[in-house]
Design a protein around this motif. Structure first.
Motif: not given
Lengths: 885, 150
Positions: A585-600, A566-575
């Motif tokens: 990190x999921x760039x989509x999630x980062x953009x969304x979480x970054x707020x309106x200034x970056x993801x209007x 459910x944590x949108x910032x991560x898309x998976x894990x790796x070893x």
């Protein structure tokens, strides 16, 4: 289920798909014996195998279909009705096969209706007998043809060089179980296996060429290779840490072998995208007759390969979109002719590689999207208000297509409108890390562009750190890396809570990974010396601030645990090589979480409007100066934000000056009642042009907000353009031009005395918004142009008709009454421009608008707030020497 | 299975309380090394780790039971269990003996038990001088129960 039966089912399903394709081709090229031969062979194989497996019902049906095809082979005309009938028989076979797969036995019932019909048509088409096959030279009886015909065909067709196994009537039993040639390989060119076809069934094993392998086996292999890659990475890491070691050379070898193995296994999972297209010719044919439209399907790049997992996932969306094109996109033949197009509509499917991605385009040359209808529907469905849609650009309206439960067909037909909408298509594509975009030109057609990753399993990622933790950012979304340092080339600027980075005249919003993830914040000094990962998600470009950048690495993506996904910032894990686990990190999630200034877009959706209205939105810099009420200025106009020591400000002759970047910069208070601070740092907004700078003294810089530029109340005092409600507060929009003239009296006045400066290129600026005219006039004047502003296309035309000469015309696109396109057309129609360049200026930066501007003959297209580009473009289009000469 | 058949439990200690985990549910017992914390995750998720190529999600049982988080070092012990196809690790204070106990000796949960503890226990065994709560693994790791408790 019997293994033999299972193999039969897989093989037959593929064969039948192939028959669909070939039949549609045959209908278009009835003279092509090769195609017919293929169909015949495929159906015959089905019939033969059915007989062998004791599937009587299937055999009878296949036999009847084969009989009819036999007539075609002996020269009967392939009528559309007859082809439809054969297709119906194929469909029935598929139904029976589906039941067979479920139950393990043929369903009860018979197909006498279809068989009778097939035989009737067979006799009917054989009657004319105008073209008796010369090699046969006699009449054909239904049912007799195939055997003779086929054997004859085999004898007469030249064989390939490779050895052909002799007909082996006894070997049929093993045939279906053993092989087979993939349908791709069995396509027309590879008719070789067909040659050896034996009347009673199987195909010949071209040993070693292809084998059928279960998808599970490949998936398992892929997993093993992933593990091997990890182990190799661990070994490499260990040896690297130890320095010289006797393991070096063998490890090097292991490294290479692993890499090749990885590539090889990946390859086994690759399939040409054509495999997902195979059902489409048949679909288009059916749609064409159902809808009474003439449709041609053109495919390009069918051999572009992608991971089968991805392929499976895009199959349905593709089918859906082709359906959409045929149903909604293309017009009826009559409409097309009326519109001056050819009767036959074209649906074009193309696929190609582009930078680690596959681009699939589904385009039609139909009517394009009906903006008005979409608007109505959007309002009717409560997706937006009437006032909203009126303000939207076409591109914004188009995006409603992707809203849940949206279908544009005025009437829901049997073809589309089955509840699966473009929203599902988009969701499916985004699920696999892809993106969907839409282009449409009224009357010319529309296109959906899908961008999908090559594979899902292994990605190249950039390793970054924040607060001692390592994270991976997929390379696909990384544009570049920037190192910031106090006093360095790149400095992080901060306004309110917002951090920004000015990079090549673009102001990029920044998001700090530490803040985003709730990690400890850095102390102020360290926070200046960081790396910024410039990332792109869709059209948004933003910077992710990280402590350090390590290296890039091929990582094997493992899914997030269910309780963490459910944590949108991560898309998976790796070893990693050292055995530690890191988060991707999921760039989509980062953009969304970054707020309106970056993801209007995300912000707009949260607001319930569900559409993207970024085009009208302008970042505004909010500050306080003189009064408690906030003031604002478009951020794009501000060159820098500075904090200077009050001590360094000198007052001479009633003017304030400060040493700034090797020169003296005048300071102007931004409004009445603004006083310098008594001590400490004084905030300034710096405006620069052509080497001259002015500092606007303000009390406090508050924030940067995204705001839809509307001035609600006109200006009543000097220095203020008007008032707008920003973030819930009445805010004065500051007239930058006014303050610039306070500092440099001639900054604006140059426009007032054009005769004195006629060595400068003359610019005609057409914009309905007084705000923009007032804003751009000083900017262009400062850049060395003589500016004449006109408030409408009509006014500009009058100026031109009066014989005013201009070197270049800059026009807004969105204007009431006469828009920029109409204005440009009028200028050209009246011959007023005489080869003078016309530059389009718009807050809409959608590709479709840019494209249209190019088509309409605009010399360039610049976004409204992109001041440096506007100036650069003007200097190219109307260089100073031209006027001077 | 008769009530007299012994059930084997792996005993663990969390905040001084003895718990028994049915050995059938235990995949392995291991010392936590290199735990990667997951920012923004629920408090009881201590992090994720690599256990022979599998990604394991570690749950801090102390937090799960409403106590302060455990300070994790390389000696910290965890019990690996599988839940709905995913690998989980329950972080405990100490792993003790393996005990075989008969089901007939089992008693119901005392009514006075702290509800957070009661939520994850399916019964009690009286041992010499102390009580052993039988850990209901399903409930202990179920995210829905986790949400309720939180």
């Amino acid at each position: 289920m019997d293994e033999l039966l299972r193999d039969f089912l897989t093989e037959t399903a593929e064969n039948l798909d192939q028959v669909d394709v070939e039949l549609v081709r045959f209908e278009q090229e009835p003279a092509n014996d090769k195609i017919l031969g293929n169909i015949f062979r495929l159906v015959h194989t089905v019939k033969g195998t059915c007989g062998f497996l004791g599937l009587g019902r299937l055999e009878a049906l296949a036999h009847a279909a084969e009989t009819l095809m036999g007539e075609f082979r002996s020269g009967a005309m392939a009528t559309p009705d007859a082809v439809t009938l054969i297709l119906a028989a194929i469909d029935r076979i598929k139904e029976i096969l589906a039941d067979l797969e479920k139950a393990g036995t043929e369903p009860a019932g018979d197909d006498l209706d279809l068989i009778a019909e097939l035989e009737r048509v067979a006799i009917e088409v054989s009657k004319p007998k105008t073209a008796v096959d010369p090699t046969l030279g006699r009449e054909l009886r239904p049912g007799e043809v195939p055997l003779d015909e086929l054997e004859r065909a085999f004898r007469e067709t030249p064989g390939p060089d490779i050895a052909i196994a002799a007909p082996r009537p006894a070997a049929v039993a093993e045939a279906p179980a053993l092989k087979l040639v993939e349908p791709e390989a069995a396509k027309p060119a590879a008719a070789a296996p067909a040659l050896a076809d034996e009347p009673r069934g199987g195909e010949v094993t071209l040993a070693g060429q292809t084998i059928r392998v279960g998808v599970d086996t490949l998936d398992r292999l892929m997993n093993m290779v992933s593990e091997l890659v990890l182990t190799r990475n661990q070994l490499l890491d260990t040896v690297r840490r130890r320095g010289e070691s006797e393991f070096g050379p063998s490890l090097q070898r292991l490294n290479h072998v692993t890499a090749e193995l990885q590539e090889g296994v990946m390859k086994t999972r690759m399939q040409p995208i054509g495999a997902a297209w195979r059902a489409l010719p048949r679909l288009v044919r059916d749609l064409s007759s159902d809808l009474g439209k003439k449709i041609e399907l053109v495919t390009e790049g069918a051999d572009t390969e992608l991971d089968r997992q991805v392929l499976d996932l895009i199959k349905d969306p593709l089918t859906h979109m082709v359906r959409n094109c045929a149903d909604h996109g293309l017009e009826t033949p009559a409409e097309r002719v009326a519109a001056g197009k050819s009767e036959t509509g074209v649906i074009r499917l193309s696929a190609y590689h582009q930078g680690g991605c596959i681009i699939v385009e589904i385009a039609d040359d139909g009517r394009g999207l009906d903006v008005e209808r979409i608007k109505k529907k959007a309002v009717a469905n409560g997706l937006a208000t009437e006032a909203d849609v009126e303000k939207m650009s076409d591109a914004q309206v188009h995006r409603f297509i992707f809203a849940p439960g949206f279908s544009t067909a005025a009437a829901v037909t049997s073809v589309s409108g089955r509840g699966v909408g473009m929203d599902v298509v988009r969701a499916n594509i985004e699920l696999i890390g892809g993106a969907v975009d839409l282009r449409s030109t009224a009357g010319k057609g529309s296109a959906v562009v899908i961008r999908i990753p090559l594979t899902l399993a292994i990605v190249s990622a950039l390793m970054v750190t924040a607060d001692g933790e390592t994270f991976a950012i997929p390379q696909l979304s990384v544009l570049e890396l920037v190192r910031t340092r106090r006093g360095g080339d790149h400095v992080i600027e901060r306004i309110g809570d917002t951090s920004l980075l000015r990079l090549r005249d673009r102001l990029l919003p920044l998001v700090r990974l530490r803040d985003l993830l709730g990690l400890a914040t850095q102390d102020a000094d360290a926070a200046e010396d960081v790396f910024v990962v410039i990332s792109q998600v869709g059209d948004d470009i933003f910077g992710i601030v990280v402590d350090d950048v390590l290296h890039t690495e091929e990582i094997v993506v493992k899914p997030m645990a269910s309780r963490l996904n459910h944590i949108a910032l991560f898309s998976g894990t790796t070893i990693l090589g050292d055995g530690s686990v890191i988060l991707i990190l999921d760039p989509n999630g980062v953009a969304a979480a970054a707020g309106p200034a970056t993801h209007r877009e995300a912000a707009a959706e949260e607001a319930g409007s569900g559409f993207d209205d970024r085009a009208d939105i302008v970042p505004l810099l909010l500050f306080r100066a003189g009064s408690a009420a906030p003031k604002a200025v478009p951020l794009a106009l501000v060159t820098r934000l500075e904090m200077i020591e009050v001590d360094t400000i000198e007052a001479t002759g009633g003017r304030m000056l400060v040493q700034y970047r090797g020169g003296l910069m005048p300071l102007v208070p931004a409004g009445e009642g603004v006083a310098l601070k008594s001590a400490g740092a004084q905030p300034l907004l710096v405006f620069s042009d052509e080497g001259r700078s002015v500092g606007l003294v303000v009390d406090e810089i508050i924030d940067i907000v995204d705001h839809r530029m509307e001035i609600t109340i006109g200006s009543i005092s000097a220095g203020v353009l008007g008032t707008s409600v920003v973030a819930g507060h009445a805010t004065e929009i500051v007239d930058v031009a006014y303050y610039l003239t306070l500092a440099f009296e001639d900054w604006l006045r140059r426009t007032d005395r054009p005769s004195e400066r006629n060595d400068q290129p003359a610019v005609l600026l057409v914009d309905d918004s007084s705000f923009f005219r007032n804003m751009l006039t000083p900017v262009l004047t400062a850049a060395g142009f003589r500016v004449t502003a006109a408030a409408s296309g009509g006014e500009a035309l009058r100026l031109l008709r009066d014989g005013r000469g201009f070197d270049v015309i800059v026009t807004d696109i969105e204007m009431p009454e006469m828009d920029g396109f109409a204005f440009a057309a009028a200028v050209r129609a009246e011959g007023l421009a005489a080869h003078r360049p016309i530059l389009a200026l718009s807050s809409l930066t959608a590709e479709s608008v840019v494209e249209r501007a190019r088509e309409e003959g605009f010399s360039d297209y610049v976004a409204k707030f992109d001041r440096p580009r506007l100036v650069a473009s003007l200097e190219t289009l109307a260089p100073r020497w031209r006027s001077a000469a | 299975m008769s009530a007299d058949d012994p059930i084997t439990y792996v005993t663990v200690e969390v905040a001084g309380q003895l718990f028994g985990i049915n050995i059938g549910r235990v995949r392995e017992v291991f010392a936590l090394e290199r735990l990667t914390r997951v920012p923004l995750s629920p408090a009881e998720i201590a992090g994720v780790l690599n256990l022979r190529g599998r990604i394991v999600t570690a749950i801090d049982m102390r937090v799960r039971l409403g106590l302060s988080p455990k300070t994790i070092d390389e000696h910290t012990m965890a019990v690996g269990v599988d839940h709905k196809g995913e690998a989980l690790a329950l972080i405990v204070d100490r792993v003790g003996d393996v005990l075989a106990l008969t089901a007939s000796d089992r008693e119901a949960k005392p009514a006075t038990l702290d509800p957070r503890w009661a939520a994850v226990a399916e019964g009690v065994h009286r041992l010499d001088g102390q009580l052993m709560l039988i850990l209901d693994v399903e409930r202990a790791v179920d995210s829905a129960t986790l949400a309720q408790a939180a």
